[in-house]
Design a protein around this motif. Structure first.
Motif, PDB file in Angstrom:
ATOM      1  N   UNK A  30      -5.097 -10.547  13.932  1.00 12.03           N
ATOM      2  CA  UNK A  30      -4.064 -10.661  12.900  1.00 12.03           C
ATOM      3  C   UNK A  30      -2.762 -11.209  13.473  1.00 12.03           C
ATOM      4  N   UNK A  31      -2.413 -10.787  14.681  1.00 13.10           N
ATOM      5  CA  UNK A  31      -1.192 -11.305  15.313  1.00 13.10           C
ATOM      6  C   UNK A  31      -1.294 -12.810  15.517  1.00 13.10           C
ATOM      7  N   UNK A  32      -2.456 -13.274  15.968  1.00 13.86           N
ATOM      8  CA  UNK A  32      -2.662 -14.712  16.172  1.00 13.86           C
ATOM      9  C   UNK A  32      -2.569 -15.487  14.860  1.00 13.86           C
ATOM     10  N   UNK A  33      -3.050 -14.877  13.774  1.00 11.10           N
ATOM     11  CA  UNK A  33      -3.100 -15.557  12.475  1.00 11.10           C
ATOM     12  C   UNK A  33      -1.895 -15.259  11.589  1.00 11.10           C
ATOM     13  N   UNK A  34      -0.965 -14.468  12.094  1.00 11.89           N
ATOM     14  CA  UNK A  34       0.225 -14.083  11.332  1.00 11.89           C
ATOM     15  C   UNK A  34      -0.134 -13.327  10.051  1.00 11.89           C
ATOM     16  N   UNK A  35      -1.110 -12.421  10.177  1.00 14.14           N
ATOM     17  CA  UNK A  35      -1.538 -11.542   9.092  1.00 14.14           C
ATOM     18  C   UNK A  35      -0.948 -10.162   9.358  1.00 14.14           C
ATOM     19  N   UNK A  36      -0.457  -9.511   8.327  1.00  4.75           N
ATOM     20  CA  UNK A  36       0.019  -8.134   8.441  1.00  4.75           C
ATOM     21  C   UNK A  36      -0.658  -7.302   7.362  1.00  4.75           C
ATOM     22  N   UNK A  37      -0.599  -5.975   7.512  1.00  8.03           N
ATOM     23  CA  UNK A  37      -1.201  -5.138   6.489  1.00  8.03           C
ATOM     24  C   UNK A  37      -1.417  -3.706   6.907  1.00  8.03           C
ATOM     25  N   UNK A  38      -2.275  -3.049   6.150  1.00  4.73           N
ATOM     26  CA  UNK A  38      -2.559  -1.630   6.318  1.00  4.73           C
ATOM     27  C   UNK A  38      -4.030  -1.375   6.051  1.00  4.73           C
ATOM     28  N   UNK A  39      -4.633  -0.518   6.862  1.00  5.17           N
ATOM     29  CA  UNK A  39      -6.008  -0.072   6.663  1.00  5.17           C
ATOM     30  C   UNK A  39      -5.995   1.445   6.546  1.00  5.17           C
ATOM     31  N   UNK A  40      -6.619   1.958   5.495  1.00  3.04           N
ATOM     32  CA  UNK A  40      -6.769   3.394   5.287  1.00  3.04           C
ATOM     33  C   UNK A  40      -8.251   3.719   5.349  1.00  3.04           C
ATOM     34  N   UNK A  41      -8.586   4.775   6.073  1.00  2.00           N
ATOM     35  CA  UNK A  41      -9.949   5.288   6.111  1.00  2.00           C
ATOM     36  C   UNK A  41      -9.938   6.627   5.386  1.00  2.00           C
ATOM     37  N   UNK A  87       5.859  -6.314   7.316  1.00  2.00           N
ATOM     38  CA  UNK A  87       6.249  -7.374   8.243  1.00  2.00           C
ATOM     39  C   UNK A  87       6.136  -6.992   9.718  1.00  2.00           C
ATOM     40  N   UNK A  88       6.219  -5.714  10.053  1.00  2.00           N
ATOM     41  CA  UNK A  88       6.162  -5.301  11.454  1.00  2.00           C
ATOM     42  C   UNK A  88       4.824  -4.691  11.848  1.00  2.00           C
ATOM     43  N   UNK A  89       3.813  -4.842  11.009  1.00  2.98           N
ATOM     44  CA  UNK A  89       2.542  -4.167  11.241  1.00  2.98           C
ATOM     45  C   UNK A  89       1.395  -5.154  11.201  1.00  2.98           C
ATOM     46  N   UNK A  90       0.878  -5.553  12.364  1.00  2.00           N
ATOM     47  CA  UNK A  90      -0.278  -6.445  12.380  1.00  2.00           C
ATOM     48  C   UNK A  90      -1.469  -5.752  11.720  1.00  2.00           C
ATOM     49  N   UNK A  91      -1.541  -4.430  11.813  1.00  2.00           N
ATOM     50  CA  UNK A  91      -2.501  -3.635  11.051  1.00  2.00           C
ATOM     51  C   UNK A  91      -2.136  -2.166  11.227  1.00  2.00           C
ATOM     52  N   UNK A  92      -1.325  -1.674  10.289  1.00  2.00           N
ATOM     53  CA  UNK A  92      -1.023  -0.246  10.283  1.00  2.00           C
ATOM     54  C   UNK A  92      -2.313   0.488   9.919  1.00  2.00           C
ATOM     55  N   UNK A  93      -2.442   1.721  10.360  1.00  2.00           N
ATOM     56  CA  UNK A  93      -3.661   2.476  10.085  1.00  2.00           C
ATOM     57  C   UNK A  93      -3.331   3.928   9.767  1.00  2.00           C
ATOM     58  N   UNK A  94      -4.037   4.453   8.771  1.00  2.00           N
ATOM     59  CA  UNK A  94      -3.946   5.872   8.440  1.00  2.00           C
ATOM     60  C   UNK A  94      -5.336   6.378   8.110  1.00  2.00           C
ATOM     61  N   UNK A  95      -5.649   7.545   8.639  1.00  2.00           N
ATOM     62  CA  UNK A  95      -6.888   8.229   8.290  1.00  2.00           C
ATOM     63  C   UNK A  95      -6.491   9.381   7.376  1.00  2.00           C
ATOM     64  N   UNK A  96      -7.057   9.390   6.188  1.00  2.00           N
ATOM     65  CA  UNK A  96      -6.711  10.401   5.192  1.00  2.00           C
ATOM     66  C   UNK A  96      -7.796  11.449   5.080  1.00  2.00           C
ATOM     67  N   UNK A  97      -7.371  12.677   4.906  1.00  2.00           N
ATOM     68  CA  UNK A  97      -8.303  13.727   4.532  1.00  2.00           C
ATOM     69  C   UNK A  97      -8.039  14.075   3.063  1.00  2.00           C
ATOM     70  N   UNK A  98      -8.836  14.957   2.496  1.00  2.00           N
ATOM     71  CA  UNK A  98      -8.692  15.305   1.081  1.00  2.00           C
ATOM     72  C   UNK A  98      -7.310  15.845   0.755  1.00  2.00           C
TER      73      UNK A  98
END
Length: 139
Positions: A30-41, A87-98
């Motif tokens: 993502x850094x190479x491609x200038x992609x940012x975002x968030x992933x939630x599991x 803008x500052x997160x090449x891939x922010x991540x959060x793992x959620x529980x119930x």
């Protein structure tokens, strides 16, 4: 600037080491491609938001659709933006529980089957509510 958010079913529950490998690779690419975002599991689901230049986002989403680590991909939102949300997160991540998900959704259950079957949801999609909540907390 374009964004796409989607939800998908993990092919199998990823162990922490597998998730760390996925995140490391995603962040580098993502850094190479200038992609940012968030992933939630969450309970065997991926909920992801990606943003960047339109053709780059579209190409990445096509690769994501072919990734064997998940299936039943449902695009829940796409649009164009004036500026990045992550803008500052090449891939922010959060793992959620119930418990965390219930606090965000107001004790509504995120019905995995209805979402993955593409049933029409009334009001704002619960996965978008989760994404919005993390966005607001990151800023």
């Amino acid at each position: 600037m374009k964004y796409i958010s989607y939800i998908s079913q993990q092919s199998h529950i990823l162990k922490d080491a597998d998730m760390e490998g996925l995140l490391s690779s995603s962040r580098k690419n993502n850094s190479k491609s200038n992609i940012t975002g968030l992933l939630i599991s969450y309970q065997g689901l991926f909920i992801q938001y990606i943003e960047g230049e339109p053709s780059t986002v579209d190409n990445l989403f096509q690769r994501i659709k072919k990734d064997p680590r998940h299936h039943s991909i449902v695009e829940i939102s796409t649009d164009f933006l004036k500026s990045r949300q992550f803008k500052n997160w090449s891939m922010a991540f959060r793992k959620l529980d119930n418990k965390k998900a219930e606090a965000i959704l107001g004790h509504r259950d995120l019905d995995k089957n209805a979402i993955l079957e593409g049933d029409k949801m009334e009001g704002k999609h619960p996965a978008l509510e989760l994404l919005d909540s993390f966005l607001n907390n990151l800023q």
